[in-house]
Design a protein around this motif. Sequence first.
Motif, PDB file in Angstrom:
ATOM      1  N   ARG A 199      34.497  82.903 122.913  1.00  0.00           N
ATOM      2  CA  ARG A 199      34.530  84.364 122.789  1.00  0.00           C
ATOM      3  C   ARG A 199      34.734  85.006 124.170  1.00  0.00           C
ATOM      4  O   ARG A 199      35.576  85.888 124.340  1.00  0.00           O
ATOM      5  CB  ARG A 199      33.212  84.837 122.169  1.00  0.00           C
ATOM      6  CG  ARG A 199      33.251  86.243 121.679  1.00  0.00           C
ATOM      7  CD  ARG A 199      31.954  86.596 120.984  1.00  0.00           C
ATOM      8  NE  ARG A 199      31.654  85.664 119.897  1.00  0.00           N
ATOM      9  CZ  ARG A 199      30.471  85.578 119.304  1.00  0.00           C
ATOM     10  NH1 ARG A 199      29.469  86.336 119.690  1.00  0.00           N
ATOM     11  NH2 ARG A 199      30.277  84.725 118.310  1.00  0.00           N
ATOM     12  N   ARG A 223      45.905  80.212 117.900  1.00  0.00           N
ATOM     13  CA  ARG A 223      44.529  79.733 117.761  1.00  0.00           C
ATOM     14  C   ARG A 223      44.560  78.583 116.768  1.00  0.00           C
ATOM     15  O   ARG A 223      44.999  78.724 115.634  1.00  0.00           O
ATOM     16  CB  ARG A 223      43.568  80.847 117.353  1.00  0.00           C
ATOM     17  CG  ARG A 223      43.907  81.604 116.131  1.00  0.00           C
ATOM     18  CD  ARG A 223      42.851  82.665 115.843  1.00  0.00           C
ATOM     19  NE  ARG A 223      43.200  83.958 116.414  1.00  0.00           N
ATOM     20  CZ  ARG A 223      42.347  84.974 116.544  1.00  0.00           C
ATOM     21  NH1 ARG A 223      41.098  84.835 116.181  1.00  0.00           N
ATOM     22  NH2 ARG A 223      42.754  86.125 117.030  1.00  0.00           N
ATOM     23  N   TYR A 276      37.635  74.994 118.806  1.00  0.00           N
ATOM     24  CA  TYR A 276      38.915  75.680 118.989  1.00  0.00           C
ATOM     25  C   TYR A 276      39.792  75.019 120.044  1.00  0.00           C
ATOM     26  O   TYR A 276      39.304  74.411 120.997  1.00  0.00           O
ATOM     27  CB  TYR A 276      38.665  77.109 119.481  1.00  0.00           C
ATOM     28  CG  TYR A 276      38.236  78.087 118.443  1.00  0.00           C
ATOM     29  CD1 TYR A 276      39.130  78.526 117.461  1.00  0.00           C
ATOM     30  CD2 TYR A 276      36.951  78.609 118.460  1.00  0.00           C
ATOM     31  CE1 TYR A 276      38.736  79.448 116.519  1.00  0.00           C
ATOM     32  CE2 TYR A 276      36.546  79.546 117.518  1.00  0.00           C
ATOM     33  CZ  TYR A 276      37.448  79.958 116.539  1.00  0.00           C
ATOM     34  OH  TYR A 276      37.056  80.876 115.619  1.00  0.00           O
ATOM     35  N   LEU A 327      35.482  84.769 117.178  1.00  0.00           N
ATOM     36  CA  LEU A 327      36.057  85.069 118.493  1.00  0.00           C
ATOM     37  C   LEU A 327      35.944  86.543 118.833  1.00  0.00           C
ATOM     38  O   LEU A 327      36.324  86.987 119.907  1.00  0.00           O
ATOM     39  CB  LEU A 327      37.532  84.656 118.529  1.00  0.00           C
ATOM     40  CG  LEU A 327      37.812  83.152 118.435  1.00  0.00           C
ATOM     41  CD1 LEU A 327      39.312  82.889 118.476  1.00  0.00           C
ATOM     42  CD2 LEU A 327      37.115  82.389 119.560  1.00  0.00           C
TER      43      LEU A 327
END
Length: 335
Positions: free
Chosen positions: A44, A61, A71, A333
């Motif tokens: 994030r 992503r 991720y 995110l």
Amino acid sequence: MSKQLSAVAAYRGIALAGVRHRKKKKEVVAAGLHHLTAVTADPRANVAFYTRVLGLRLVKRTVNFDDPSAYHLYYGDATGTPGTLLTFFHWPGAARGRVGVGQVAGIQLSAPRGSLEFWAERLRSAGYPAEPRLRFGESLLSTVDPDGMPLEILACREDPRPGWTGTDVPPPHQLRGMAGAEIRVRASGRTRRVLRELLGWREEATEAGRSRWIADAGRPGFWLDLVEDASAESGRPGTGTVHHLALRTADISASETLRARLLAAGAGPSPLIDRTYFQSVYFREPGGILLELATDGPGFLVDETPETLGSGLMLPSAFAPAREAVIAALPSLDS
Ligand code: ZN
């Protein structure tokens, strides 16, 4: 066998084969930087910094193909052009790494001339350092990202690449991609030979223990700074460090030619691996740094449009049946 090639053959002590083909294939080179992949503890904060502070586009992503609970985020220009790409693995709970010898120890981003004051103000007001420095006669700012990874913003003379316009960074200051990367090794002799003889790069300048190596015409996005440091601590993998650096190849055929050359020199390259957006070959250069050869194509528009790039979670087909579970395990995110 020439003297230079015998020296490269000593790389990992494996004999060189196929030397006869060298002349014919010499024109195939790893032509510039493709992407750089680093490690973040906090996706994030990573998204907030690279998109909102630096003004890059989140162009993809997806998840770590070996661990779908984490991720893999890609930032770049409007379409994720090779040379503009910074990518991050999210390693949940991983320890902080240490930047040092045997690693890519610096990431250089290209900014237009005259924009460093803007960037110093923007970084400081977001709570990040901005230390002015001079290198090879050019000004730069030194900062760190939220994981503490060193980053530099360079005022580059000639960089025709457009910046990403979907940001609040005004056009005269938009970043235009990677300028270069710094690789730090304990002894540079064998690394130099690999850069020159196997990858086709040239040494252009030296300054205070640093040599600048260029591919093509050496514009921003086409250089590497090789720093020899016999006394510094070894790098330790972890968050806030670079995992690997990828160099560009024109296509699969060029990658295979370079791979054959690496194989013959004993560099132990991986097979060609399909990464959906490019095809990759990995190898470790003699200084211990993991390098990749990545093809320019097919690029990031294979599964999204220019308008929607980076907005959805793109999963490799193997994970598609478990899409809901994969999404549920990933952190948000949004911040
Ligand atoms: Zn990569």
